[in-house]
Design an enzyme around this catalytic site. Structure first.
Site, PDB file in Angstrom:
ATOM      1  N   ASP A 100      49.987 120.194  25.378  1.00  0.00           N
ATOM      2  CA  ASP A 100      48.914 119.528  26.125  1.00  0.00           C
ATOM      3  C   ASP A 100      47.720 120.417  26.422  1.00  0.00           C
ATOM      4  O   ASP A 100      47.001 120.200  27.386  1.00  0.00           O
ATOM      5  CB  ASP A 100      49.488 118.979  27.437  1.00  0.00           C
ATOM      6  CG  ASP A 100      50.212 120.064  28.235  1.00  0.00           C
ATOM      7  OD1 ASP A 100      49.979 121.255  27.959  1.00  0.00           O
ATOM      8  OD2 ASP A 100      51.009 119.711  29.126  1.00  0.00           O
ATOM      9  N   GLU A 122      56.668 118.378  21.422  1.00  0.00           N
ATOM     10  CA  GLU A 122      56.695 118.179  22.884  1.00  0.00           C
ATOM     11  C   GLU A 122      55.832 116.971  23.265  1.00  0.00           C
ATOM     12  O   GLU A 122      54.920 117.043  24.095  1.00  0.00           O
ATOM     13  CB  GLU A 122      56.244 119.431  23.652  1.00  0.00           C
ATOM     14  CG  GLU A 122      56.700 119.443  25.105  1.00  0.00           C
ATOM     15  CD  GLU A 122      56.231 120.665  25.890  1.00  0.00           C
ATOM     16  OE1 GLU A 122      55.063 120.726  26.276  1.00  0.00           O
ATOM     17  OE2 GLU A 122      57.070 121.571  26.091  1.00  0.00           O
ATOM     18  N   GLU A 136      45.685 118.470  31.439  1.00  0.00           N
ATOM     19  CA  GLU A 136      46.786 118.344  30.484  1.00  0.00           C
ATOM     20  C   GLU A 136      47.296 116.915  30.304  1.00  0.00           C
ATOM     21  O   GLU A 136      47.720 116.536  29.207  1.00  0.00           O
ATOM     22  CB  GLU A 136      47.940 119.270  30.889  1.00  0.00           C
ATOM     23  CG  GLU A 136      47.650 120.763  30.713  1.00  0.00           C
ATOM     24  CD  GLU A 136      46.896 121.394  31.882  1.00  0.00           C
ATOM     25  OE1 GLU A 136      46.553 120.667  32.840  1.00  0.00           O
ATOM     26  OE2 GLU A 136      46.634 122.610  31.829  1.00  0.00           O
ATOM     27  N   HIS A 217      49.436 128.996  38.153  1.00  0.00           N
ATOM     28  CA  HIS A 217      48.141 129.106  37.464  1.00  0.00           C
ATOM     29  C   HIS A 217      47.435 127.778  37.213  1.00  0.00           C
ATOM     30  O   HIS A 217      46.395 127.742  36.555  1.00  0.00           O
ATOM     31  CB  HIS A 217      48.352 129.791  36.108  1.00  0.00           C
ATOM     32  CG  HIS A 217      49.122 128.941  35.126  1.00  0.00           C
ATOM     33  ND1 HIS A 217      48.518 127.960  34.378  1.00  0.00           N
ATOM     34  CD2 HIS A 217      50.424 128.894  34.814  1.00  0.00           C
ATOM     35  CE1 HIS A 217      49.428 127.367  33.621  1.00  0.00           C
ATOM     36  NE2 HIS A 217      50.591 127.905  33.871  1.00  0.00           N
ATOM     37  N   ARG A 219      45.127 124.616  36.939  1.00  0.00           N
ATOM     38  CA  ARG A 219      43.714 124.409  37.292  1.00  0.00           C
ATOM     39  C   ARG A 219      43.541 123.534  38.535  1.00  0.00           C
ATOM     40  O   ARG A 219      42.662 123.775  39.350  1.00  0.00           O
ATOM     41  CB  ARG A 219      42.986 123.734  36.122  1.00  0.00           C
ATOM     42  CG  ARG A 219      42.384 124.690  35.132  1.00  0.00           C
ATOM     43  CD  ARG A 219      41.669 123.917  34.014  1.00  0.00           C
ATOM     44  NE  ARG A 219      40.725 124.760  33.301  1.00  0.00           N
ATOM     45  CZ  ARG A 219      41.056 125.721  32.453  1.00  0.00           C
ATOM     46  NH1 ARG A 219      42.333 125.973  32.221  1.00  0.00           N
ATOM     47  NH2 ARG A 219      40.138 126.435  31.847  1.00  0.00           N
ATOM     48  N   HIS A 249      48.701 135.586  36.145  1.00  0.00           N
ATOM     49  CA  HIS A 249      48.022 135.029  34.967  1.00  0.00           C
ATOM     50  C   HIS A 249      46.622 135.628  34.836  1.00  0.00           C
ATOM     51  O   HIS A 249      45.985 135.949  35.842  1.00  0.00           O
ATOM     52  CB  HIS A 249      47.947 133.512  35.178  1.00  0.00           C
ATOM     53  CG  HIS A 249      47.576 132.727  33.959  1.00  0.00           C
ATOM     54  ND1 HIS A 249      46.305 132.702  33.450  1.00  0.00           N
ATOM     55  CD2 HIS A 249      48.316 131.923  33.160  1.00  0.00           C
ATOM     56  CE1 HIS A 249      46.266 131.909  32.387  1.00  0.00           C
ATOM     57  NE2 HIS A 249      47.475 131.427  32.181  1.00  0.00           N
TER      58      HIS A 249
END
Ligand code: UD1
Ligand code: UDP
Length: 400
Positions: A100, A122, A136, A217, A219, A249
């Site tokens: 994604d 996936e 995503e 991490h 967004r 990250h």
């Protein structure tokens, strides 16, 4: 009669895609009727390179597109333009993308525009909320729309695809992350010297204390969510029986918040992103895992580690149903209270620490290669774990 091998172009660009595509790339390389070509977009640079080195993958094409604090539109447009050149040069029979990320979506679109069939590894993960995870949830939906083959890791993700109006065929394969995890744990478990070398990276770890391993991490958590997560960790770190290890990250938005909130805090160890061997070793040693990462939610249950998911929703509900993961959100009190409860109650910990494998059995790549070759194979059927709803229920009530 000799038939021309099919050219399969695998395109990926970030750390998690690389970890999850590595076993598949190896399986494709071993197929006699396949010409396997690897293109990395370089959406990530050093975090991607760590994985390529570990799995000994030398890409045929490296688009090297990462820039500091890149924007989604800048990234997507650079990927579409550069992947177009690779498709033109390689003339693939099929493009494989994973998951994604912006790399997956932009590469799938580039292939679609060139009328090259796309297969999605996936496929079918959904939260049903376009803003969580962002971007995503949109990315994975777009890839499924343009794919003619969809490799769903679990029956649940397969069922998600079945209720959408999609043109591709879907198979339940298990998640290739379990293939990668098994190959790496086998290496670590079989080699005392390697284990000692990995442990020597973390000389500060004290065996008599609980290791709380953290990754964060996403967004949509930038700003307040991540600040609240750090506040929870600062509170937990007051315990003298705990060591918090957080590989931070490289996204500057993550680093700025985490380092300013936790840099120098006692019992908190902010470390650089680990290569996969090092990170799996930390997972093996952890008492509790706190994460918002997709891959870590899949790996920890397979290692029998309780996972507290610092998000409001997840596209990976299987471990939650099995009672080895709980969604705790990003509220600092809820996070701290959940970890305290697990650390203080050995029964709760034992209930969470069952080894369950809802996401795969280590044979996902073999199934995907069989599907690509048109060979028959048995789909993945997870053994359904008996849930520990009592413990989960208690936690949910406590933190509602
Ligand atoms: C990306 C994916 C996310 C995935 C995550 C895995 C998108 C939109 N996001 O998020 O789905 O969960 O990767 O980690 O596709 N950086 C470096 N070196 C690296 C990697 C990153 O310096 O090796 C820095 C750069 O400044 C870069 C920034 O991190 O611009 C952000 O990278 P990006 O891939 O855009 O976003 P992630 O937050 O990593
Ligand atoms: N991981 C790693 N080193 C680290 C942190 C995580 O190798 O320092 C691995 C982890 O085991 C998992 C993957 O990276 O397989 C998860 O990547 P990330 O959290 O970046 O992305 P997500 O899974 O959330 O998309």
């Amino acid at each position: 009669m000799n038939t021309k091998p099919k050219t399969i172009l695998s395109i990926f660009g970030t750390r998690p895609e690389a970890i999850k595509m590595a076993p598949l790339v190896k399986a494709l390389e071993a197929e006699p009727d396949v010409r396997s070509i690897v293109c990395v977009t370089g959406q990530h640079r050093s975090m991607l390179q760590q994985v390529l080195d570990l799995f000994d993958i030398t890409p045929h094409h490296d688009l090297a597109i990462m820039s500091e604090n890149q924007s989604l539109n800048g990234l997507a447009s650079r990927i579409i333009a550069s992947v177009d050149d690779v498709i033109t040069a390689e003339q693939p029979d099929r493009v494989l993308v994973h998951g994604d990320t912006t790399t997956a979506t932009a590469a799938a679109l580039a292939a679609f525009h060139r009328q090259v069939p796309v297969a999605h590894v996936e496929a079918g993960l959904r939260t049903g909320d376009m803003s969580k995870p962002w971007p995503e949830e949109m990315n994975r939906r777009v890839v499924d729309v343009v794919s003619d083959l969809m490799f769903a890791p679990t029956p649940r993700s397969h069922a998600n695809l079945a209720v959408e109006t999609l043109q591709g065929r879907a198979f339940i394969t298990g998640n290739t992350v379990i293939d990668a995890l098994q190959s790496v744990t086998k290496r670590i478990d079989a080699n005392d010297a390697l284990r000692r070398t990995l442990d020597a990276r973390f000389p500060f770890l004290d065996h008599s204390k609980h290791l709380v391993l953290v990754t964060g991490h996403r967004r949509e958590s930038f700003g307040r969510g991540l600040r609240d997560i750090c506040a929870a960790l600062a509170r937990l770190a007051r315990r003298t029986d705990v060591q918090i290890v957080y590989p931070v990250h490289l996204n500057p938005n993550v680093r700025a918040t985490v380092i300013s909130a936790l840099g120098g805090a006692q019992n908190v160890f902010l470390i650089e992103p680990q290569d996969y061997l090092g990170f799996v070793r930390l997972l093996q040693r952890a008492t509790v895992v706190l994460t918002d990462s997709g891959g870590v939610q899949e790996e920890a249950p397979a290692l029998g580690k309780p996972v507290l998911v610092m998000r409001d929703v997840t596209e990976r509900p299987e471990a939650i149903d099995a009672g080895t993961a709980v969604l705790v959100g990003t509220d600092s009190e809820a996070i701290a209270a959940s970890v305290h409860l697990l650390l203080d109650d050995a029964n709760a910990r034992a209930a969470f620490s069952r080894r369950v494998n809802p996401y795969g059995d280590g044979r996902a790549s073999a199934r995907i290669v069989a599907a690509l070759a048109g060979r028959p194979f048995e789909e993945f059927r997870p053994v359904v774990a008996r849930g520990t709803k009592d413990v989960v229920g208690v936690m949910r009530e406590a933190f509602a």
